[in-house]
Design a protein around this motif. Structure first.
Motif, PDB file in Angstrom:
ATOM      1  N   HIS A  53       9.704   0.412  -5.197  1.00  0.00           N
ATOM      2  CA  HIS A  53      10.457   0.243  -3.954  1.00  0.00           C
ATOM      3  C   HIS A  53       9.476   0.364  -2.795  1.00  0.00           C
ATOM      4  N   GLU A  97       9.228   0.366   1.410  1.00  0.00           N
ATOM      5  CA  GLU A  97       9.826   0.404   2.742  1.00  0.00           C
ATOM      6  C   GLU A  97       8.685   0.277   3.728  1.00  0.00           C
ATOM      7  N   GLU A 135       7.638  -0.664   8.015  1.00  0.00           N
ATOM      8  CA  GLU A 135       7.988  -1.061   9.370  1.00  0.00           C
ATOM      9  C   GLU A 135       6.686  -1.330  10.116  1.00  0.00           C
ATOM     10  N   THR A 180       4.110   2.429   5.892  1.00  0.00           N
ATOM     11  CA  THR A 180       4.723   1.972   4.649  1.00  0.00           C
ATOM     12  C   THR A 180       4.914   3.144   3.701  1.00  0.00           C
TER      13      THR A 180
END
Length: 137
Positions: free
Chosen positions: A119, A121, A123, A128
Motif C-alpha cells: 500500500h 500513500e 502527497e 510517502t
C-alpha cells in the motif's frame, strides 16, 4: 516484535543496512528462508528508494505470528503519479544515483512482486508512506 531503523538521505554506502539487519533478526527468530527473502528484497528496494528519492526517513518493522509488516515513512517530495511509478523501467533517479548503479526503475515493481500486500500513500510536497506485508503462512 517491532524494530525501528532510520534511513539517511543520500547515504548510498549504508543503503540496505536496515534490510540487512531485519534479515539477520528474522534468521535468529527461525523464520522460513523463503519469507525472509521476500521481505528482505521488498524492504531493500523501498529503503533504496528512500535514499535516492525521499530525503531519508524511518522504517518500522513488525513481526507477528501471522505476518511481517514494514512501514517506510518519509518527508520527501512525494510521488505525483503512483501508477506511472509502478511501471517497470520508469525512474526519476538522479544522474548520481544512476552512475552508482541505482535508479533502474524496478524498485516499486519489485516491492509489489516480493510482497503479499503493498500500500502506497503519497502527497506531493509532503512525503510517502509505503506499507509492505509478507504473510508467514
Amino acid at each position: 516484535m517491532i524494530l525501528h531503523y532510520d534511513v539517511i538521505d543520500g547515504e548510498y554506502i549504508s543503503a540496505g543496512t536496515a534490510s540487512g539487519k531485519l534479515k539477520k533478526a528474522l534468521k535468529q527468530l527461525g523464520i522460513n528462508s523463503g519469507v525472509i527473502r521476500k521481505i528482505a528484497v521488498a524492504m531493500y528496494e523501498a529503503e533504496i528508494n528512500m535514499v535516492i528519492h525521499a530525503n531519508g526517513g524511518t522504517i518500522d518493522a513488525e513481526v507477528t505470528p501471522e505476518f511481517i509488516q514494514v512501514v517506510l515513512d518519509d518527508n520527501g517530495p512525494g510521488i505525483p503519479d503512483i501508477e506511472q511509478a509502478m511501471t517497470a523501467g520508469y525512474s526519476t533517479a538522479s544522474r548520481e544515483a544512476r552512475d552508482m548503479g541505482f535508479g533502474a526503475g524496478m524498485g516499486l515493481p519489485n516491492i509489489k512482486r516480493y510482497s503479499d500486500h503493498l500500500h502506497i500513500e503519497s502527497e506531493v510536497g509532503k512525503g510517502t508512506k509505503v506499507t509492505i506485508r509478507v504473510n508467514l503462512a
